[in-house]
Write an enzyme that holds these catalytic residues in place. Structure first.
Site, PDB file in Angstrom:
ATOM      1  N   GLY A 153       0.901  -1.582  -0.008  1.00 36.18           N
ATOM      2  CA  GLY A 153       0.253   0.014  -0.251  1.00 36.18           C
ATOM      3  C   GLY A 153       1.108   0.995  -0.007  1.00 36.18           C
ATOM      4  O   GLY A 153       2.096   1.119  -0.337  1.00 36.18           O
ATOM      5  N   ARG A 154       0.029   2.645   1.082  1.00 35.12           N
ATOM      6  CA  ARG A 154       1.166   3.510   1.079  1.00 35.12           C
ATOM      7  C   ARG A 154       2.400   3.457   0.750  1.00 35.12           C
ATOM      8  O   ARG A 154       3.282   4.532   0.730  1.00 35.12           O
ATOM      9  CB  ARG A 154       0.371   4.402   1.186  1.00 35.12           C
ATOM     10  CG  ARG A 154       0.165   4.381   2.854  1.00 35.12           C
ATOM     11  CD  ARG A 154      -1.398   5.747   2.919  1.00 35.12           C
ATOM     12  NE  ARG A 154      -1.181   5.421   4.913  1.00 35.12           N
ATOM     13  CZ  ARG A 154      -0.533   6.529   5.568  1.00 35.12           C
ATOM     14  NH1 ARG A 154       0.434   6.973   4.695  1.00 35.12           N
ATOM     15  NH2 ARG A 154      -0.344   5.623   6.632  1.00 35.12           N
ATOM     16  N   ILE A 155       2.459   2.271   2.571  1.00 37.37           N
ATOM     17  CA  ILE A 155       3.826   2.566   3.050  1.00 37.37           C
ATOM     18  C   ILE A 155       4.674   1.872   2.104  1.00 37.37           C
ATOM     19  O   ILE A 155       5.891   1.656   1.746  1.00 37.37           O
ATOM     20  CB  ILE A 155       3.705   2.552   4.361  1.00 37.37           C
ATOM     21  CG1 ILE A 155       2.597   3.528   4.994  1.00 37.37           C
ATOM     22  CG2 ILE A 155       5.474   2.196   4.869  1.00 37.37           C
ATOM     23  CD1 ILE A 155       2.822   4.229   6.737  1.00 37.37           C
ATOM     24  N   ARG A 175      -3.035  -8.338  -1.203  1.00 36.34           N
ATOM     25  CA  ARG A 175      -4.316  -8.602  -1.579  1.00 36.34           C
ATOM     26  C   ARG A 175      -4.431  -8.544  -3.350  1.00 36.34           C
ATOM     27  O   ARG A 175      -3.105  -7.994  -3.973  1.00 36.34           O
ATOM     28  CB  ARG A 175      -5.991  -7.559  -1.262  1.00 36.34           C
ATOM     29  CG  ARG A 175      -6.231  -7.722   0.186  1.00 36.34           C
ATOM     30  CD  ARG A 175      -6.698  -6.509   0.026  1.00 36.34           C
ATOM     31  NE  ARG A 175      -6.607  -5.605  -0.067  1.00 36.34           N
ATOM     32  CZ  ARG A 175      -6.992  -4.437   0.573  1.00 36.34           C
ATOM     33  NH1 ARG A 175      -8.011  -4.065   0.628  1.00 36.34           N
ATOM     34  NH2 ARG A 175      -6.138  -3.171  -0.121  1.00 36.34           N
ATOM     35  N   ARG A 236       1.264  -2.191  12.904  1.00 31.96           N
ATOM     36  CA  ARG A 236       0.680  -3.081  14.080  1.00 31.96           C
ATOM     37  C   ARG A 236       0.897  -4.430  14.475  1.00 31.96           C
ATOM     38  O   ARG A 236       1.351  -5.422  13.569  1.00 31.96           O
ATOM     39  CB  ARG A 236      -0.823  -3.529  14.017  1.00 31.96           C
ATOM     40  CG  ARG A 236      -0.716  -1.175  13.608  1.00 31.96           C
ATOM     41  CD  ARG A 236      -1.171  -1.112  14.889  1.00 31.96           C
ATOM     42  NE  ARG A 236      -1.740   0.763  14.331  1.00 31.96           N
ATOM     43  CZ  ARG A 236      -1.166   1.173  14.229  1.00 31.96           C
ATOM     44  NH1 ARG A 236      -0.149   1.518  13.206  1.00 31.96           N
ATOM     45  NH2 ARG A 236      -1.933   2.392  14.008  1.00 31.96           N
ATOM     46  N   GLU A 265       0.024  -0.175  24.446  1.00 34.95           N
ATOM     47  CA  GLU A 265       1.220   0.850  23.875  1.00 34.95           C
ATOM     48  C   GLU A 265       0.936   1.680  24.923  1.00 34.95           C
ATOM     49  O   GLU A 265      -0.413   2.210  25.472  1.00 34.95           O
ATOM     50  CB  GLU A 265       1.593   1.222  22.761  1.00 34.95           C
ATOM     51  CG  GLU A 265       1.802   0.328  21.861  1.00 34.95           C
ATOM     52  CD  GLU A 265       2.159   0.631  20.350  1.00 34.95           C
ATOM     53  OE1 GLU A 265       1.943   2.117  20.340  1.00 34.95           O
ATOM     54  OE2 GLU A 265       2.360   0.042  19.556  1.00 34.95           O
ATOM     55  N   HIS A 285       7.225   2.437  18.552  1.00 33.06           N
ATOM     56  CA  HIS A 285       6.718   2.966  17.531  1.00 33.06           C
ATOM     57  C   HIS A 285       7.112   4.376  18.012  1.00 33.06           C
ATOM     58  O   HIS A 285       6.395   5.937  17.253  1.00 33.06           O
ATOM     59  CB  HIS A 285       4.713   3.384  18.747  1.00 33.06           C
ATOM     60  CG  HIS A 285       3.949   3.199  17.858  1.00 33.06           C
ATOM     61  ND1 HIS A 285       2.837   2.847  17.483  1.00 33.06           N
ATOM     62  CD2 HIS A 285       4.003   3.664  16.275  1.00 33.06           C
ATOM     63  CE1 HIS A 285       1.806   2.619  16.789  1.00 33.06           C
ATOM     64  NE2 HIS A 285       3.127   3.189  15.659  1.00 33.06           N
TER      65      HIS A 285
END
Length: 329
Positions: A153-155, A175, A236, A265, A285
């Site tokens: 995806g975007r990252i 996917r 995550r 967290e 994080h």
């Protein structure tokens, strides 16, 4: 409006250019982290608009029911930490920009920081030098190795481009529509998840945590990885089956892990299994924690507050709030 901002640990927001967007509001910034509902209820008693920094504080019904003046929660990205149904029932609008198509370069850069630190043993080498010793081991190069992007995806797409710059073979597993985009960008698509896990020298996870992806990386999946492979998670913790990663590292597959995310967290337990493992590099994080990324994110968050104050809310998660009478107002 009376605006409260939670969990701004280093009092960063007041120093950002975008903070000027709140000039017409009465703003209170909290720099510590508090879980206690009684304390939060006292602090937020007069709050009309609540600003959240990602998922640092959970906003559930027991707290919401005590915030009689709260009208808006403004944040960015996904919201598993917010009880949306409770917000809707109590007349609290949630606005969250999902930033479609906008890469998080900060997270992509940090992912590569973890890859390099883990494979070149940078933390261990620094510790050795500070202890009065010279080189403490031999690292691993990236060129001609195989980088696996799990979730394109975007990252993930940006991380893939960095892998290409390092001279790595880049393979994606995701996917079908995401795999099609990876192919269009010139990367390989694995023919199966099993092949992907077995072939890669570095696997980096880049998926949102939703019901369909929770625990998507199983103990059996980890056991398929090479004993020399590195698993990186800057997405995550819930993407990995609970407890599976620590057990897999102890068993020797994969050989190493670099993680920036935890199930709970902030995670401050020095006895956490991953912190105790000499096969894991752990960070608190930090993927999105840069001034530039904060500016990008809080432009959206503060714009949502001003749009609401102007009577034209944007990026609404539970627009039904505007169509039904408010139970507490």
């Amino acid at each position: 409006m009376k605006v409260s901002i939670l969990d701004d640990y280093f009092d960063t927001l007041r120093g950002l250019p975008c903070f000027a967007k709140l000039a017409r509001h009465e703003v209170t910034v909290w720099n510590d982290h508090v879980d206690d509902i009684d304390t939060l209820a006292r602090r937020l008693a007069d709050t009309e608009a609540l600003v959240l920094i990602r998922e640092r504080t959970k906003i559930r019904a027991p707290l919401l029911e005590r915030l009689a003046k709260l009208r808006l929660i403004s944040q960015r990205s996904v919201y598993p930490h917010i009880d949306i149904d409770a917000c809707t029932g109590l007349g609290v609008l949630v606005c969250s920009s999902m930033h479609p198509g906008t890469p998080s370069y900060a997270t992509a850069e940090f992912t590569w920081g973890l890859v390099l630190a883990a494979l070149r043993q940078i933390p261990q080498q620094v510790s050795s030098l500070k202890a009065g010793r010279w080189q403490s081991g031999v690292g691993t190069s990236l060129r001609d190795k195989t980088l696996g992007i799990y979730g394109y995806g975007r990252i993930g797409s940006v991380v893939a481009s960095y892998g290409r710059a390092f001279g790595m073979r880049v393979v994606a597993w995701a996917r079908p529509d995401s795999l099609a985009r990876a192919r269009q960008d010139g990367y390989e698509a694995a023919s199966s998840k099993e092949e992907f896990l077995e072939a890669c020298d570095v696997i980096s996870l880049h998926m949102r945590l939703v019901s369909a992806t929770r625990g998507i990386v199983t103990a059996a999946d980890l056991a398929r990885m090479k004993p020399t492979a590195l698993l990186v998670n800057t997405s995550r913790a819930g993407l990995i089956e609970p407890g599976a990663l620590a057990a897999a590292l102890a068993a020797g597959r994969p050989g190493f892990a670099a993680v920036d995310v935890f199930e709970e967290e902030p995670m401050t337990d020095p006895h956490h299994p991953l912190l105790l493992s000499d096969k894991a590099l752990c960070t608190p994080h930090l993927g999105y924690v840069t001034r530039e990324e904060y500016e990008l994110q809080f432009i959206d968050i503060f714009d949502q507050i001003n749009a609401y104050a102007a009577g034209a809310p944007i990026n609404m998660v539970n627009a039904l709030v505007l169509e039904t009478p408010r139970q507490r107002r």
